[in-house]
Scaffold this motif. Structure first.
Motif, PDB file in Angstrom:
ATOM      1  N   ARG B  78       0.667  -1.421   0.074  1.00  0.00           N
ATOM      2  CA  ARG B  78       0.060   0.091   0.070  1.00  0.00           C
ATOM      3  C   ARG B  78       0.958   1.361   0.128  1.00  0.00           C
ATOM      4  O   ARG B  78       0.435   2.383  -0.583  1.00  0.00           O
ATOM      5  N   GLN B  79       1.979   1.240   0.477  1.00  0.00           N
ATOM      6  CA  GLN B  79       3.076   2.313   0.647  1.00  0.00           C
ATOM      7  C   GLN B  79       4.120   2.182  -0.386  1.00  0.00           C
ATOM      8  O   GLN B  79       4.898   3.187  -0.360  1.00  0.00           O
ATOM      9  N   ALA B  80       4.026   1.260  -1.447  1.00  0.00           N
ATOM     10  CA  ALA B  80       5.123   1.206  -2.272  1.00  0.00           C
ATOM     11  C   ALA B  80       4.782   1.919  -3.715  1.00  0.00           C
ATOM     12  O   ALA B  80       3.504   1.453  -4.120  1.00  0.00           O
ATOM     13  N   ASP B  81       5.827   2.340  -4.165  1.00  0.00           N
ATOM     14  CA  ASP B  81       5.496   2.869  -5.639  1.00  0.00           C
ATOM     15  C   ASP B  81       6.369   1.930  -6.754  1.00  0.00           C
ATOM     16  O   ASP B  81       5.708   1.974  -7.710  1.00  0.00           O
ATOM     17  N   GLN B 103      -2.174  -4.725  -5.329  1.00  0.00           N
ATOM     18  CA  GLN B 103      -2.367  -3.930  -4.066  1.00  0.00           C
ATOM     19  C   GLN B 103      -1.873  -2.656  -3.970  1.00  0.00           C
ATOM     20  O   GLN B 103      -2.159  -2.001  -2.921  1.00  0.00           O
ATOM     21  N   MET B 104      -0.669  -2.381  -4.848  1.00  0.00           N
ATOM     22  CA  MET B 104      -0.021  -1.221  -4.983  1.00  0.00           C
ATOM     23  C   MET B 104      -0.804  -0.161  -5.403  1.00  0.00           C
ATOM     24  O   MET B 104      -1.791  -0.173  -6.255  1.00  0.00           O
ATOM     25  N   PRO B 105      -1.082   1.076  -4.832  1.00  0.00           N
ATOM     26  CA  PRO B 105      -1.793   2.386  -5.330  1.00  0.00           C
ATOM     27  C   PRO B 105      -1.045   2.918  -6.359  1.00  0.00           C
ATOM     28  O   PRO B 105       0.130   2.814  -6.577  1.00  0.00           O
ATOM     29  N   GLU B 106      -1.685   3.322  -7.264  1.00  0.00           N
ATOM     30  CA  GLU B 106      -1.175   4.191  -8.592  1.00  0.00           C
ATOM     31  C   GLU B 106      -0.807   5.634  -8.038  1.00  0.00           C
ATOM     32  O   GLU B 106      -1.248   6.067  -7.313  1.00  0.00           O
ATOM     33  N   PRO B 107       0.283   5.979  -8.704  1.00  0.00           N
ATOM     34  CA  PRO B 107       0.895   5.475  -9.824  1.00  0.00           C
ATOM     35  C   PRO B 107       1.963   4.409  -9.282  1.00  0.00           C
ATOM     36  O   PRO B 107       2.591   4.662  -8.406  1.00  0.00           O
TER      37      PRO B 107
END
Lengths: 369, 189
Positions: B78-81, B103-107
Protein backbone atom coordinates in the motif's frame (compact mmCIF):
# COMPACT_ATOMS: atom_id res chain seq x y z
CA UNK A 1 22.79 11.75 -14.78
CA UNK A 2 25.79 9.56 -14.34
CA UNK A 3 26.08 6.93 -11.65
CA UNK A 4 28.55 7.91 -9.00
CA UNK A 5 29.50 5.61 -6.18
CA UNK A 6 30.32 7.45 -2.99
CA UNK A 7 32.29 5.80 -0.29
CA UNK A 8 31.68 7.30 3.10
CA UNK A 9 35.36 7.78 3.88
CA UNK A 10 36.62 9.34 7.10
CA UNK A 11 37.53 12.60 5.40
CA UNK A 12 34.09 12.77 3.77
CA UNK A 13 32.35 12.24 7.09
CA UNK A 14 34.59 14.84 8.73
CA UNK A 15 33.62 17.25 5.95
CA UNK A 16 29.96 16.55 6.56
CA UNK A 17 30.40 17.07 10.29
CA UNK A 18 32.24 20.37 10.02
CA UNK A 19 29.99 21.57 7.21
CA UNK A 20 26.97 20.85 9.42
CA UNK A 21 28.66 22.59 12.33
CA UNK A 22 29.32 25.73 10.27
CA UNK A 23 25.72 25.80 9.01
CA UNK A 24 24.43 25.33 12.56
CA UNK A 25 26.65 28.18 13.81
CA UNK A 26 25.41 30.50 11.05
CA UNK A 27 21.79 29.63 11.89
CA UNK A 28 22.42 30.26 15.59
CA UNK A 29 24.18 33.56 14.85
CA UNK A 30 21.24 34.75 12.76
CA UNK A 31 18.82 33.59 15.44
CA UNK A 32 20.70 35.46 18.16
CA UNK A 33 20.51 38.66 16.10
CA UNK A 34 16.71 38.37 15.85
CA UNK A 35 15.94 40.02 19.23
CA UNK A 36 17.82 43.15 18.10
CA UNK A 37 15.26 43.81 15.36
CA UNK A 38 12.65 46.54 16.07
CA UNK A 39 9.90 44.17 17.17
CA UNK A 40 8.18 46.90 19.23
CA UNK A 41 6.85 48.32 15.97
CA UNK A 42 4.54 45.28 15.85
CA UNK A 43 2.89 46.23 19.15
CA UNK A 44 -0.19 47.94 17.62
CA UNK A 45 -0.82 44.82 15.51
CA UNK A 46 -0.46 42.56 18.54
CA UNK A 47 -2.80 44.77 20.53
CA UNK A 48 -5.36 44.53 17.77
CA UNK A 49 -5.06 40.73 17.74
CA UNK A 50 -5.25 40.61 21.51
CA UNK A 51 -8.56 42.47 21.47
CA UNK A 52 -10.20 39.92 19.17
CA UNK A 53 -10.21 36.49 20.86
CA UNK A 54 -11.35 34.60 17.75
CA UNK A 55 -8.60 36.12 15.60
CA UNK A 56 -6.14 35.41 18.40
CA UNK A 57 -7.18 31.76 18.65
CA UNK A 58 -7.13 31.33 14.87
CA UNK A 59 -3.64 32.82 14.52
CA UNK A 60 -2.25 30.68 17.34
CA UNK A 61 -3.75 27.54 15.84
CA UNK A 62 -2.39 28.54 12.41
CA UNK A 63 1.13 29.01 13.76
CA UNK A 64 1.03 25.74 15.74
CA UNK A 65 -0.26 23.65 12.81
CA UNK A 66 2.29 25.11 10.42
CA UNK A 67 5.11 24.68 12.87
CA UNK A 68 4.17 21.01 13.37
CA UNK A 69 3.94 20.38 9.62
CA UNK A 70 7.20 22.15 8.79
CA UNK A 71 9.40 20.83 11.55
CA UNK A 72 8.30 17.28 10.68
CA UNK A 73 9.71 17.85 7.17
CA UNK A 74 13.06 18.64 8.76
CA UNK A 75 12.90 15.88 11.39
CA UNK A 76 12.26 13.10 8.87
CA UNK A 77 15.23 14.29 6.81
CA UNK A 78 17.34 14.37 9.98
CA UNK A 79 16.23 10.89 10.92
CA UNK A 80 17.18 9.46 7.52
CA UNK A 81 20.48 11.32 7.47
CA UNK A 82 21.17 10.14 11.01
CA UNK A 83 20.37 6.56 10.04
CA UNK A 84 22.79 6.95 7.15
CA UNK A 85 25.59 8.17 9.41
CA UNK A 86 24.94 5.39 11.92
CA UNK A 87 25.15 2.75 9.19
CA UNK A 88 28.18 4.25 7.36
CA UNK A 89 25.93 5.35 4.50
CA UNK A 90 25.26 8.84 3.20
CA UNK A 91 21.49 9.04 3.48
CA UNK A 92 19.41 11.23 1.14
CA UNK A 93 21.79 13.16 -1.10
CA UNK A 94 20.51 13.97 -4.58
CA UNK A 95 17.18 15.70 -3.88
CA UNK A 96 17.92 19.28 -3.05
CA UNK A 97 21.01 20.37 -1.10
CA UNK A 98 22.23 17.34 0.89
CA UNK A 99 18.83 15.75 0.30
CA UNK A 100 16.93 18.45 2.18
CA UNK A 101 14.15 18.32 -0.42
CA UNK A 102 13.66 14.62 0.19
CA UNK A 103 10.81 14.85 2.68
CA UNK A 104 9.05 17.49 0.59
CA UNK A 105 9.17 15.15 -2.41
CA UNK A 106 7.88 12.29 -0.26
CA UNK A 107 5.04 14.42 1.08
CA UNK A 108 3.92 15.67 -2.36
CA UNK A 109 4.13 12.16 -3.77
CA UNK A 110 2.08 10.71 -0.90
CA UNK A 111 -0.59 13.37 -1.41
CA UNK A 112 -0.78 12.51 -5.11
CA UNK A 113 -1.05 8.77 -4.62
CA UNK A 114 -4.18 6.69 -4.98
CA UNK A 115 -6.19 6.50 -1.77
CA UNK A 116 -7.18 2.88 -1.32
CA UNK A 117 -9.94 1.82 1.05
CA UNK A 118 -10.17 -1.97 1.33
CA UNK A 119 -13.53 -3.42 0.25
CA UNK A 120 -14.36 -4.98 3.61
CA UNK A 121 -12.99 -2.14 5.75
CA UNK A 122 -15.10 -0.17 8.20
CA UNK A 123 -15.08 2.88 5.96
CA UNK A 124 -15.84 5.60 8.48
CA UNK A 125 -13.44 4.30 11.10
CA UNK A 126 -10.77 3.78 8.45
CA UNK A 127 -11.19 7.33 7.18
CA UNK A 128 -11.16 9.03 10.56
CA UNK A 129 -8.34 7.05 12.24
CA UNK A 130 -5.32 9.08 10.94
CA UNK A 131 -6.90 12.31 12.11
CA UNK A 132 -7.87 10.74 15.44
CA UNK A 133 -4.22 9.93 16.06
CA UNK A 134 -2.99 13.31 14.79
CA UNK A 135 -5.39 15.56 16.74
CA UNK A 136 -4.18 14.74 20.30
CA UNK A 137 -0.60 15.39 19.22
CA UNK A 138 -1.61 18.75 17.84
CA UNK A 139 -3.51 19.61 21.02
CA UNK A 140 -0.51 18.87 23.23
CA UNK A 141 1.50 21.51 21.35
CA UNK A 142 -0.93 24.03 22.78
CA UNK A 143 0.71 23.92 26.22
CA UNK A 144 4.34 23.44 25.11
CA UNK A 145 6.32 26.46 26.41
CA UNK A 146 8.86 27.59 23.78
CA UNK A 147 9.56 30.60 25.97
CA UNK A 148 7.75 32.64 28.63
CA UNK A 149 5.88 34.46 25.86
CA UNK A 150 5.77 31.74 23.19
CA UNK A 151 3.17 29.45 24.65
CA UNK A 152 -0.20 29.13 22.93
CA UNK A 153 -2.15 28.76 26.17
CA UNK A 154 -0.66 28.57 29.66
CA UNK A 155 -3.14 26.15 31.16
CA UNK A 156 -3.07 25.80 34.95
CA UNK A 157 -3.26 22.02 34.67
CA UNK A 158 -0.84 21.83 31.73
CA UNK A 159 0.92 18.61 32.74
CA UNK A 160 -2.40 16.89 33.48
CA UNK A 161 -3.76 18.15 30.17
CA UNK A 162 -0.83 16.59 28.32
CA UNK A 163 -1.34 13.24 30.05
CA UNK A 164 -5.09 13.30 29.44
CA UNK A 165 -4.88 14.28 25.78
CA UNK A 166 -1.80 12.45 24.51
CA UNK A 167 -3.16 9.05 25.58
CA UNK A 168 -5.96 9.50 23.04
CA UNK A 169 -3.44 8.59 20.34
CA UNK A 170 -4.25 5.00 21.31
CA UNK A 171 -7.81 5.56 20.13
CA UNK A 172 -6.68 6.50 16.65
CA UNK A 173 -4.27 3.59 16.44
CA UNK A 174 -6.91 1.12 17.58
CA UNK A 175 -9.41 2.61 15.12
CA UNK A 176 -6.84 2.17 12.33
CA UNK A 177 -6.17 -1.41 13.36
CA UNK A 178 -9.81 -2.36 13.62
CA UNK A 179 -11.12 -0.36 10.69
CA UNK A 180 -8.75 -1.83 8.11
CA UNK A 181 -10.11 -5.35 8.61
CA UNK A 182 -6.65 -6.85 8.29
CA UNK A 183 -5.12 -9.36 10.70
CA UNK A 184 -1.77 -7.55 10.81
CA UNK A 185 -3.46 -4.23 11.43
CA UNK A 186 -5.55 -5.45 14.35
CA UNK A 187 -2.55 -7.20 15.92
CA UNK A 188 -0.48 -4.05 15.56
CA UNK A 189 -3.29 -1.90 16.94
CA UNK A 190 -3.81 -4.18 19.94
CA UNK A 191 -0.08 -4.22 20.67
CA UNK A 192 0.15 -0.45 20.37
CA UNK A 193 -2.71 0.10 22.81
CA UNK A 194 -1.39 -2.42 25.35
CA UNK A 195 2.07 -0.86 25.18
CA UNK A 196 0.83 2.72 25.31
CA UNK A 197 -1.43 2.20 28.31
CA UNK A 198 1.16 0.17 30.25
CA UNK A 199 3.99 2.65 29.75
CA UNK A 200 1.70 5.54 30.59
CA UNK A 201 1.80 4.51 34.27
CA UNK A 202 5.54 4.97 35.02
CA UNK A 203 5.54 8.02 32.75
CA UNK A 204 2.73 9.70 34.68
CA UNK A 205 4.49 8.77 37.92
CA UNK A 206 7.63 10.61 36.77
CA UNK A 207 5.63 13.65 35.61
CA UNK A 208 4.01 13.58 39.03
CA UNK A 209 7.43 13.57 40.69
CA UNK A 210 8.40 16.77 38.87
CA UNK A 211 5.01 18.31 39.60
CA UNK A 212 5.40 17.48 43.31
CA UNK A 213 8.81 19.12 43.44
CA UNK A 214 7.77 22.26 41.57
CA UNK A 215 4.41 22.50 43.34
CA UNK A 216 2.55 23.38 40.13
CA UNK A 217 1.07 21.73 37.05
CA UNK A 218 1.39 24.72 34.75
CA UNK A 219 4.09 24.08 32.14
CA UNK A 220 5.25 27.68 32.31
CA UNK A 221 5.56 27.64 36.10
CA UNK A 222 7.47 24.33 36.01
CA UNK A 223 10.10 26.00 33.82
CA UNK A 224 10.11 29.22 35.87
CA UNK A 225 11.02 27.18 38.98
CA UNK A 226 14.16 26.05 37.14
CA UNK A 227 15.44 29.56 36.46
CA UNK A 228 18.56 29.06 38.56
CA UNK A 229 19.14 25.32 38.41
CA UNK A 230 17.70 22.62 36.18
CA UNK A 231 15.57 20.01 37.90
CA UNK A 232 17.91 17.24 36.80
CA UNK A 233 20.83 18.98 38.54
CA UNK A 234 19.01 20.33 41.58
CA UNK A 235 17.46 17.01 42.58
CA UNK A 236 19.87 14.68 40.75
CA UNK A 237 19.50 11.58 42.97
CA UNK A 238 15.83 11.23 42.01
CA UNK A 239 15.65 13.18 38.78
CA UNK A 240 18.30 11.22 36.86
CA UNK A 241 16.44 7.89 37.27
CA UNK A 242 13.21 9.79 36.70
CA UNK A 243 14.52 11.18 33.40
CA UNK A 244 15.76 7.76 32.26
CA UNK A 245 12.38 6.18 33.04
CA UNK A 246 10.63 9.08 31.29
CA UNK A 247 12.83 8.63 28.20
CA UNK A 248 12.16 4.88 28.09
CA UNK A 249 8.42 5.41 28.40
CA UNK A 250 8.49 8.15 25.78
CA UNK A 251 10.26 5.79 23.37
CA UNK A 252 7.67 3.11 24.08
CA UNK A 253 4.79 5.51 23.51
CA UNK A 254 6.32 6.77 20.29
CA UNK A 255 6.67 3.18 19.00
CA UNK A 256 10.34 3.74 18.32
CA UNK A 257 12.77 0.95 17.78
CA UNK A 258 13.44 -0.90 20.99
CA UNK A 259 9.65 -0.86 21.35
CA UNK A 260 8.47 -0.67 17.73
CA UNK A 261 6.40 -3.85 18.02
CA UNK A 262 3.19 -2.24 16.71
CA UNK A 263 4.86 -1.75 13.32
CA UNK A 264 7.38 -4.58 13.42
CA UNK A 265 8.17 -5.18 9.77
CA UNK A 266 9.37 -8.74 10.17
CA UNK A 267 6.27 -9.87 12.08
CA UNK A 268 3.34 -7.60 11.18
CA UNK A 269 3.84 -6.18 7.70
CA UNK A 270 3.54 -2.57 8.84
CA UNK A 271 1.35 -2.95 11.89
CA UNK A 272 -1.63 -0.69 12.26
CA UNK A 273 -0.95 1.30 9.09
CA UNK A 274 -0.56 -1.73 6.80
CA UNK A 275 -3.64 -0.87 4.73
CA UNK A 276 -3.06 2.88 4.60
CA UNK A 277 -1.77 4.48 1.44
CA UNK A 278 -1.05 8.00 0.30
CA UNK A 279 -2.32 10.95 2.30
CA UNK A 280 -3.71 8.99 5.24
CA UNK A 281 -0.40 7.24 5.78
CA UNK A 282 1.32 10.62 5.61
CA UNK A 283 -0.85 11.73 8.52
CA UNK A 284 0.31 8.78 10.63
CA UNK A 285 3.90 9.73 9.90
CA UNK A 286 3.19 13.35 10.72
CA UNK A 287 1.62 12.35 14.03
CA UNK A 288 4.57 10.12 14.90
CA UNK A 289 7.22 12.76 14.32
CA UNK A 290 5.19 15.57 15.85
CA UNK A 291 4.78 13.36 18.90
CA UNK A 292 8.52 12.76 18.89
CA UNK A 293 9.20 16.50 19.02
CA UNK A 294 6.60 16.96 21.72
CA UNK A 295 8.00 14.17 23.93
CA UNK A 296 11.50 15.61 23.69
CA UNK A 297 10.15 19.12 24.35
CA UNK A 298 8.19 17.86 27.35
CA UNK A 299 11.31 16.20 28.77
CA UNK A 300 13.23 19.47 28.28
CA UNK A 301 10.44 21.33 30.09
CA UNK A 302 10.38 18.90 32.99
CA UNK A 303 14.08 18.17 33.51
CA UNK A 304 16.33 20.49 31.49
CA UNK A 305 15.14 23.94 32.40
CA UNK A 306 13.00 24.64 29.35
CA UNK A 307 14.01 27.87 27.61
CA UNK A 308 16.73 28.95 30.07
CA UNK A 309 20.26 29.37 28.78
CA UNK A 310 22.90 32.07 28.26
CA UNK A 311 23.29 34.50 25.31
CA UNK A 312 20.87 32.97 22.78
CA UNK A 313 17.17 33.86 22.79
CA UNK A 314 14.94 31.50 24.81
CA UNK A 315 13.12 30.00 21.81
CA UNK A 316 16.44 28.97 20.25
CA UNK A 317 17.58 27.41 23.52
CA UNK A 318 14.39 25.41 23.83
CA UNK A 319 14.57 24.18 20.24
CA UNK A 320 18.26 23.37 20.57
CA UNK A 321 17.78 21.30 23.72
CA UNK A 322 14.81 19.52 22.15
CA UNK A 323 16.80 18.73 19.00
CA UNK A 324 19.66 17.32 21.07
CA UNK A 325 17.21 15.08 22.93
CA UNK A 326 15.64 14.00 19.62
CA UNK A 327 19.12 13.08 18.39
CA UNK A 328 19.59 10.95 21.53
CA UNK A 329 16.30 9.20 20.72
CA UNK A 330 17.47 8.58 17.15
CA UNK A 331 20.79 7.29 18.43
CA UNK A 332 18.92 4.77 20.61
CA UNK A 333 16.63 3.88 17.74
CA UNK A 334 19.37 3.01 15.28
CA UNK A 335 21.47 1.16 17.86
CA UNK A 336 19.15 -1.23 19.65
CA UNK A 337 17.29 -4.25 18.24
CA UNK A 338 13.59 -4.87 18.77
CA UNK A 339 12.22 -6.54 21.90
CA UNK A 340 9.67 -9.35 22.10
CA UNK A 341 6.12 -8.45 23.13
CA UNK A 342 6.28 -10.40 26.42
CA UNK A 343 9.63 -8.78 27.24
CA UNK A 344 8.13 -5.35 26.61
CA UNK A 345 5.15 -5.87 28.89
CA UNK A 346 7.21 -7.70 31.54
CA UNK A 347 9.82 -4.93 31.58
CA UNK A 348 7.13 -2.34 32.17
CA UNK A 349 5.17 -4.07 34.90
CA UNK A 350 8.00 -5.89 36.70
CA UNK A 351 10.79 -3.33 36.45
CA UNK A 352 9.65 0.16 35.53
CA UNK A 353 6.51 0.41 37.67
CA UNK A 354 8.20 -0.67 40.97
CA UNK A 355 11.25 1.54 40.32
CA UNK A 356 9.07 4.51 39.48
CA UNK A 357 7.05 3.94 42.66
CA UNK A 358 10.24 3.96 44.74
CA UNK A 359 11.53 7.06 42.93
CA UNK A 360 8.24 8.81 43.50
CA UNK A 361 8.23 7.94 47.23
CA UNK A 362 11.74 9.40 47.64
CA UNK A 363 10.66 12.51 45.70
CA UNK A 364 7.69 12.91 48.01
CA UNK A 365 10.03 12.72 51.02
CA UNK A 366 12.29 15.39 49.51
CA UNK A 367 9.27 17.57 48.79
CA UNK A 368 8.01 17.16 52.36
CA UNK A 369 11.29 18.34 53.85
CA UNK B 1 -3.34 -14.24 -17.83
CA UNK B 2 -1.90 -11.33 -19.76
CA UNK B 3 -3.40 -7.88 -19.44
CA UNK B 4 -4.58 -6.93 -22.91
CA UNK B 5 -5.03 -3.23 -23.41
CA UNK B 6 -6.59 -1.59 -26.41
CA UNK B 7 -4.15 1.02 -27.76
CA UNK B 8 -5.54 4.53 -27.39
CA UNK B 9 -6.30 6.27 -30.65
CA UNK B 10 -5.40 9.89 -31.29
CA UNK B 11 -9.08 10.93 -31.54
CA UNK B 12 -9.76 9.37 -28.14
CA UNK B 13 -6.88 11.28 -26.56
CA UNK B 14 -8.15 14.50 -28.10
CA UNK B 15 -11.60 13.83 -26.67
CA UNK B 16 -10.14 13.71 -23.11
CA UNK B 17 -8.64 17.16 -23.44
CA UNK B 18 -10.64 19.82 -21.58
CA UNK B 19 -10.23 23.22 -23.24
CA UNK B 20 -9.44 25.87 -20.60
CA UNK B 21 -8.03 29.18 -21.85
CA UNK B 22 -4.46 29.36 -20.58
CA UNK B 23 -4.92 26.01 -18.86
CA UNK B 24 -1.51 24.74 -19.91
CA UNK B 25 0.19 27.63 -18.14
CA UNK B 26 -1.43 26.58 -14.86
CA UNK B 27 -1.15 22.85 -15.25
CA UNK B 28 2.42 22.62 -16.56
CA UNK B 29 4.19 23.92 -13.41
CA UNK B 30 1.97 21.78 -11.19
CA UNK B 31 2.75 18.82 -13.36
CA UNK B 32 6.46 19.52 -13.11
CA UNK B 33 6.27 19.57 -9.31
CA UNK B 34 4.35 16.30 -9.33
CA UNK B 35 6.90 14.71 -11.66
CA UNK B 36 9.76 15.92 -9.48
CA UNK B 37 8.10 14.51 -6.33
CA UNK B 38 7.28 11.17 -7.92
CA UNK B 39 10.65 10.58 -9.44
CA UNK B 40 12.53 11.48 -6.29
CA UNK B 41 10.58 9.38 -3.88
CA UNK B 42 10.35 5.89 -5.31
CA UNK B 43 9.55 3.65 -2.39
CA UNK B 44 10.20 0.05 -3.23
CA UNK B 45 8.40 -3.05 -2.08
CA UNK B 46 10.41 -5.34 0.20
CA UNK B 47 10.55 -8.69 -1.47
CA UNK B 48 13.11 -10.77 -3.26
CA UNK B 49 12.63 -13.97 -5.16
CA UNK B 50 16.08 -15.46 -5.60
CA UNK B 51 19.75 -14.67 -6.22
CA UNK B 52 19.05 -11.23 -7.76
CA UNK B 53 17.58 -10.25 -4.40
CA UNK B 54 21.09 -10.49 -2.90
CA UNK B 55 22.29 -7.90 -5.41
CA UNK B 56 19.22 -5.79 -4.67
CA UNK B 57 20.04 -5.88 -0.94
CA UNK B 58 23.61 -5.00 -1.74
CA UNK B 59 22.34 -2.01 -3.72
CA UNK B 60 20.42 -0.80 -0.67
CA UNK B 61 23.35 -1.50 1.67
CA UNK B 62 26.01 1.09 2.64
CA UNK B 63 28.37 0.80 -0.35
CA UNK B 64 25.76 1.71 -3.00
CA UNK B 65 23.04 3.13 -0.71
CA UNK B 66 19.72 3.54 -2.53
CA UNK B 67 18.61 6.03 0.14
CA UNK B 68 20.72 8.63 -1.69
CA UNK B 69 18.03 8.71 -4.39
CA UNK B 70 15.28 8.78 -1.80
CA UNK B 71 14.51 5.13 -2.30
CA UNK B 72 13.52 3.19 0.80
CA UNK B 73 11.99 -0.24 1.16
CA UNK B 74 8.46 -0.40 2.50
CA UNK B 75 7.06 -3.66 3.80
CA UNK B 76 3.49 -3.13 2.66
CA UNK B 77 2.41 -2.78 -1.00
CA UNK B 78 0.00 0.00 0.00
CA UNK B 79 2.91 2.36 0.58
CA UNK B 80 5.14 1.23 -2.28
CA UNK B 81 5.60 2.89 -5.67
CA UNK B 82 7.93 0.54 -7.45
CA UNK B 83 8.16 -3.22 -7.47
CA UNK B 84 11.60 -4.65 -8.19
CA UNK B 85 11.02 -8.23 -9.35
CA UNK B 86 14.39 -9.68 -8.45
CA UNK B 87 14.76 -13.24 -9.63
CA UNK B 88 12.92 -16.01 -11.43
CA UNK B 89 9.15 -16.28 -11.11
CA UNK B 90 7.70 -19.76 -10.93
CA UNK B 91 4.21 -20.41 -12.28
CA UNK B 92 3.02 -20.91 -8.70
CA UNK B 93 4.54 -17.62 -7.55
CA UNK B 94 3.14 -15.53 -10.40
CA UNK B 95 -0.41 -15.03 -9.01
CA UNK B 96 1.00 -13.74 -5.74
CA UNK B 97 3.22 -11.22 -7.49
CA UNK B 98 0.24 -10.12 -9.57
CA UNK B 99 -1.71 -9.76 -6.35
CA UNK B 100 1.01 -7.63 -4.75
CA UNK B 101 1.07 -5.49 -7.88
CA UNK B 102 -2.70 -5.05 -7.70
CA UNK B 103 -2.46 -4.03 -4.05
CA UNK B 104 -0.09 -1.16 -4.85
CA UNK B 105 -1.73 2.24 -5.31
CA UNK B 106 -1.36 4.16 -8.59
CA UNK B 107 1.03 5.44 -9.89
CA UNK B 108 3.06 2.26 -9.74
CA UNK B 109 6.08 1.02 -11.62
CA UNK B 110 7.78 -2.32 -12.14
CA UNK B 111 11.46 -3.01 -12.65
CA UNK B 112 12.26 -6.49 -13.96
CA UNK B 113 15.68 -7.24 -12.54
CA UNK B 114 17.88 -9.91 -14.06
CA UNK B 115 17.56 -12.21 -17.04
CA UNK B 116 14.96 -14.47 -15.41
CA UNK B 117 12.50 -11.69 -14.58
CA UNK B 118 13.02 -10.18 -18.03
CA UNK B 119 12.69 -13.25 -20.20
CA UNK B 120 13.12 -16.47 -18.26
CA UNK B 121 16.92 -16.44 -18.21
CA UNK B 122 18.69 -19.79 -18.04
CA UNK B 123 15.37 -21.43 -17.09
CA UNK B 124 13.75 -20.45 -20.35
CA UNK B 125 13.18 -24.08 -21.31
CA UNK B 126 11.69 -25.04 -17.96
CA UNK B 127 7.94 -25.60 -17.74
CA UNK B 128 7.68 -24.19 -14.21
CA UNK B 129 9.27 -20.77 -14.81
CA UNK B 130 7.33 -17.83 -16.27
CA UNK B 131 9.20 -16.47 -19.28
CA UNK B 132 9.38 -12.89 -18.08
CA UNK B 133 7.18 -10.99 -15.64
CA UNK B 134 5.77 -8.89 -18.49
CA UNK B 135 3.42 -11.79 -19.09
CA UNK B 136 1.32 -10.66 -16.16
CA UNK B 137 2.42 -7.17 -15.01
CA UNK B 138 3.38 -4.17 -17.17
CA UNK B 139 7.15 -3.70 -16.87
CA UNK B 140 8.67 -0.22 -17.06
CA UNK B 141 12.38 -1.03 -17.01
CA UNK B 142 14.22 -4.23 -17.85
CA UNK B 143 17.58 -4.59 -16.12
CA UNK B 144 19.63 -7.33 -17.72
CA UNK B 145 22.43 -9.31 -16.15
CA UNK B 146 22.70 -12.59 -14.32
CA UNK B 147 22.52 -11.17 -11.75
CA UNK B 148 22.94 -7.48 -12.64
CA UNK B 149 25.56 -5.59 -10.67
CA UNK B 150 24.26 -2.92 -8.25
CA UNK B 151 25.51 -0.21 -10.64
CA UNK B 152 23.31 -1.70 -13.33
CA UNK B 153 20.25 -1.69 -11.06
CA UNK B 154 20.95 1.92 -10.07
CA UNK B 155 21.20 2.71 -13.78
CA UNK B 156 17.80 1.12 -14.28
CA UNK B 157 16.35 3.17 -11.42
CA UNK B 158 17.75 6.38 -12.91
CA UNK B 159 16.24 5.41 -16.26
CA UNK B 160 12.91 4.91 -14.51
CA UNK B 161 13.28 8.36 -12.93
CA UNK B 162 13.85 9.85 -16.39
CA UNK B 163 10.75 8.06 -17.61
CA UNK B 164 8.64 9.39 -14.72
CA UNK B 165 9.95 12.91 -15.37
CA UNK B 166 8.51 12.65 -18.91
CA UNK B 167 5.10 11.22 -18.12
CA UNK B 168 1.94 13.22 -17.56
CA UNK B 169 0.18 13.33 -14.25
CA UNK B 170 -3.26 12.25 -15.33
CA UNK B 171 -2.19 9.61 -17.80
CA UNK B 172 0.67 7.21 -17.88
CA UNK B 173 2.90 7.67 -20.93
CA UNK B 174 -0.18 8.97 -22.69
CA UNK B 175 -1.87 5.63 -22.11
CA UNK B 176 -4.94 5.01 -20.13
CA UNK B 177 -4.36 3.56 -16.64
CA UNK B 178 -3.76 -0.19 -16.96
CA UNK B 179 -6.83 -2.29 -16.56
CA UNK B 180 -6.61 -4.31 -13.39
CA UNK B 181 -7.92 -7.84 -13.24
CA UNK B 182 -8.26 -9.24 -9.73
CA UNK B 183 -6.79 -12.70 -9.37
CA UNK B 184 -8.62 -15.01 -7.01
CA UNK B 185 -6.30 -17.28 -5.09
CA UNK B 186 -8.21 -20.10 -3.39
CA UNK B 187 -10.99 -19.69 -0.90
CA UNK B 188 -9.15 -18.69 2.27
CA UNK B 189 -6.27 -16.74 0.81
Amino acid sequence: MSVRVYTSSKSYRAGQFFGGLIVALIVIAIASLLPLLPWYKLNPVLDFIGMHPWLNAFLKAFVVVNFVALHVLFLIWLERKFAGWMQARLGPKHVGWQGLGQTLADAIKLFLKEDIVPAKADRQLFAIAPFLSFMPTLLTFMVLPFSAAWIAYDYDLGALFVVAVSTNVALGVLAAGWGANNKYSILGGARAVAQLLSYEIPMVMMILAVVTLSDTMSMKQIVLRQAHLWNIVAYWPVMIPAFLIFLTCALAELNRTPFDLPEAESELVSGFHTEYSGMRFAFFYLAEFANNFFSAGFAVTLFFGGWYGPILPPVVWFTLKTLILICVMMWIRWTLPRLRIDQVMGFCWKVLVPISLVVYCITALIALK
Amino acid sequence: MGVKEKPVTKEEMESWRIPIPGGAAIIAPVERVAQWARKNSLWSLTFGLSCCAIEMMSTAAPRYDLDRFGMIFRATPRQADVMIVAGWVSVKMAPYIKRLYDQMPEPKYVIAMGGCACAGGPYRDSITIVKGVDHFVPVDVYVYGCPPRPENLINGILKLQDKIAREHVLTRNGDRAPHREPIIIGENA
